[in-house]
Design a protein around this motif. Structure first.
Motif, PDB file in Angstrom:
ATOM      1  N   ASP A   1       0.853  -1.189   0.000  1.00 52.69           N
ATOM      2  CA  ASP A   1       0.000   0.000   0.000  1.00 52.69           C
ATOM      3  C   ASP A   1       0.889   1.239   0.000  1.00 52.69           C
ATOM      4  O   ASP A   1       1.575   1.513   0.989  1.00 52.69           O
ATOM      5  CB  ASP A   1      -0.905  -0.026   1.231  1.00 52.69           C
ATOM      6  CG  ASP A   1      -1.841   1.165   1.329  1.00 52.69           C
ATOM      7  OD1 ASP A   1      -1.810   2.041   0.432  1.00 52.69           O
ATOM      8  OD2 ASP A   1      -2.603   1.217   2.312  1.00 52.69           O
ATOM      9  N   LEU A   2       0.911   1.987  -1.100  1.00 49.70           N
ATOM     10  CA  LEU A   2       1.762   3.166  -1.203  1.00 49.70           C
ATOM     11  C   LEU A   2       1.398   4.242  -0.178  1.00 49.70           C
ATOM     12  O   LEU A   2       2.242   5.055   0.196  1.00 49.70           O
ATOM     13  CB  LEU A   2       1.692   3.755  -2.612  1.00 49.70           C
ATOM     14  CG  LEU A   2       2.318   2.899  -3.717  1.00 49.70           C
ATOM     15  CD1 LEU A   2       2.095   3.515  -5.082  1.00 49.70           C
ATOM     16  CD2 LEU A   2       3.799   2.706  -3.464  1.00 49.70           C
ATOM     17  N   ASN A   3       0.167   4.274   0.260  1.00 52.23           N
ATOM     18  CA  ASN A   3      -0.260   5.249   1.265  1.00 52.23           C
ATOM     19  C   ASN A   3       0.153   4.859   2.681  1.00 52.23           C
ATOM     20  O   ASN A   3       0.119   5.675   3.589  1.00 52.23           O
ATOM     21  CB  ASN A   3      -1.776   5.439   1.219  1.00 52.23           C
ATOM     22  CG  ASN A   3      -2.227   6.051  -0.092  1.00 52.23           C
ATOM     23  OD1 ASN A   3      -1.531   6.907  -0.644  1.00 52.23           O
ATOM     24  ND2 ASN A   3      -3.353   5.606  -0.608  1.00 52.23           N
ATOM     25  N   ASN A   4       0.510   3.595   2.856  1.00 54.72           N
ATOM     26  CA  ASN A   4       0.912   3.096   4.171  1.00 54.72           C
ATOM     27  C   ASN A   4       2.122   2.163   4.008  1.00 54.72           C
ATOM     28  O   ASN A   4       1.998   0.956   4.197  1.00 54.72           O
ATOM     29  CB  ASN A   4      -0.270   2.365   4.818  1.00 54.72           C
ATOM     30  CG  ASN A   4      -0.005   2.037   6.265  1.00 54.72           C
ATOM     31  OD1 ASN A   4       0.864   2.620   6.900  1.00 54.72           O
ATOM     32  ND2 ASN A   4      -0.743   1.079   6.787  1.00 54.72           N
ATOM     33  N   PRO A   5       3.289   2.740   3.640  1.00 59.74           N
ATOM     34  CA  PRO A   5       4.468   1.886   3.404  1.00 59.74           C
ATOM     35  C   PRO A   5       4.947   1.241   4.705  1.00 59.74           C
ATOM     36  O   PRO A   5       4.746   1.784   5.791  1.00 59.74           O
ATOM     37  CB  PRO A   5       5.509   2.861   2.872  1.00 59.74           C
ATOM     38  CG  PRO A   5       5.098   4.195   3.375  1.00 59.74           C
ATOM     39  CD  PRO A   5       3.596   4.152   3.490  1.00 59.74           C
TER      40      PRO A   5
END
Length: 110
Positions: free
Chosen positions: A30-34
């Motif tokens: 998840d790019l929003n939650n690396p």
């Protein structure tokens, strides 16, 4: 004694140059939650920048992933004379070259 010191230094170089190593790339789902940590083979979490030793493997975690290298040289990478044997202490992650005929004595390799 000086020749033994040279051997120990060379053995250290063998460990650094030809150890069994692996790298596990960090997977970003998840790019929003690396991810902020690595997960080792036992499922334990390690934060970025951390380093640890487990089972004679020196490991570290970075934002790129998890890397581990063996602290003990592989037998195939060390030229062992016939009269000697390499004895590994897994508690201290060290290896010694000892005489097969008397394991209380270290090999004189030079």
């Amino acid at each position: 004694m000086a020749s033994f010191r040279v051997f120990v230094c060379l053995l250290g170089l063998v460990v650094l140059c030809d150890s069994a190593c692996y790298f596990q790339k960090l997977v970003v789902k998840d790019l929003n939650n690396p991810p902020k940590e690595c997960v080792d083979k036992d499922g334990k979490q390690h934060g970025f920048g951390s380093e640890w030793v487990r089972d004679c493997m020196a490991c570290s975690c970075t934002s790129e992933g998890l890397s581990c290298c063996s602290m003990i040289p592989a037998l195939s990478t060390v030229d062992i004379p016939d009269e000697c044997e390499m004895v590994v202490n897994k508690e201290t992650c060290t290896a010694k070259m000892l005489l097969k005929s008397d394991t209380t004595k270290e090999c004189n390799l030079m």
